[in-house]
Design a protein around this motif. Structure first.
Motif, mmCIF file in Angstrom:
data_model
loop_
_atom_site.group_PDB
_atom_site.id
_atom_site.type_symbol
_atom_site.label_atom_id
_atom_site.label_comp_id
_atom_site.label_asym_id
_atom_site.label_seq_id
_atom_site.Cartn_x
_atom_site.Cartn_y
_atom_site.Cartn_z
ATOM 1 N N CYS A 112 12.900 -2.987 -23.699
ATOM 2 C CA CYS A 112 14.025 -2.247 -23.131
ATOM 3 C C CYS A 112 13.740 -1.914 -21.660
ATOM 4 N N LYS A 113 12.515 -1.490 -21.383
ATOM 5 C CA LYS A 113 12.119 -1.159 -20.014
ATOM 6 C C LYS A 113 12.148 -2.414 -19.140
ATOM 7 N N TYR A 114 11.663 -3.529 -19.655
ATOM 8 C CA TYR A 114 11.665 -4.776 -18.892
ATOM 9 C C TYR A 114 13.097 -5.162 -18.508
ATOM 10 N N VAL A 115 13.993 -5.164 -19.491
ATOM 11 C CA VAL A 115 15.385 -5.545 -19.237
ATOM 12 C C VAL A 115 16.017 -4.579 -18.235
ATOM 13 N N ARG A 137 23.099 0.440 -18.102
ATOM 14 C CA ARG A 137 21.961 1.370 -18.157
ATOM 15 C C ARG A 137 22.136 2.385 -19.287
ATOM 16 N N ARG A 138 23.350 2.894 -19.450
ATOM 17 C CA ARG A 138 23.593 3.874 -20.520
ATOM 18 C C ARG A 138 23.287 3.273 -21.891
ATOM 19 N N SER A 139 23.694 2.030 -22.103
ATOM 20 C CA SER A 139 23.392 1.374 -23.383
ATOM 21 C C SER A 139 21.892 1.212 -23.566
ATOM 22 N N LEU A 140 21.191 0.804 -22.516
ATOM 23 C CA LEU A 140 19.736 0.635 -22.600
ATOM 24 C C LEU A 140 19.030 1.966 -22.858
ATOM 25 N N GLU A 141 19.527 3.045 -22.259
ATOM 26 C CA GLU A 141 18.948 4.367 -22.523
ATOM 27 C C GLU A 141 19.139 4.754 -23.985
ATOM 28 N N LYS A 142 20.310 4.484 -24.528
ATOM 29 C CA LYS A 142 20.573 4.796 -25.936
ATOM 30 C C LYS A 142 19.599 4.031 -26.833
#
Length: 152
Positions: A112-115, A137-142
């Protein structure tokens, strides 16, 4: 000490507005009253008492849907991305999906961090718009917080 962490996804429950989603920005452990600054998904930033907040908990299906959402968003802009990013991001999104299915929290957080880092670079270099990046970004944070807080 507060039970919330900076950057953590939360749900705000208020009488007048109902439920809003956001992330913890600042925690003020004041002498008289504690309060938490929340950066809401709609772009607003507001202060709330800790008892108005709860952790944002996503089901397996909701996490899967967020990963699919990010994958679809990346596929739609892939022609705008540099060649290495165009080929690497789909691989890492598959790795993220595999980690979610196998409940490999460390791998999921790492992928997730890489993406997120790659897509933030794409935004900074104007391969994608800032708005596109903010929504993604919001989706990745979720995904990040759902996997990080998932029991083993």
């Amino acid at each position: 000490m507060s039970r919330f962490q900076q950057g953590q996804r939360v749900v705000v429950q208020t009488l007048f507005v109902g439920k809003e989603h956001g992330k913890v920005k600042t925690i003020d452990d004041g002498i008289i009253q504690k309060k938490v600054e929340i950066s809401l998904d709609n772009g607003d930033t507001k202060w709330y008492p800790p008892d108005a907040l709860s952790f944002e908990e996503l089901t397996q299906e909701e996490v899967r849907a967020e990963i699919k959402n990010v994958t679809n968003r990346v596929n739609k802009v892939s022609s705008q991305l540099p060649k290495d990013m165009k080929t690497e991001l789909p691989n890492h999104l598959r790795f993220l999906e595999d980690a979610q299915v196998s409940n490999d929290k460390e791998k999921a957080v790492r992928e997730c961090k890489y993406v997120a880092d790659e897509l933030e670079d794409a935004s900074r270099n104007e391969f994608v718009t800032r708005d596109w990046w903010e929504n993604t970004r919001r989706s990745l944070e979720k995904i990040h917080w759902a996997m990080k807080s998932r029991p083993l």
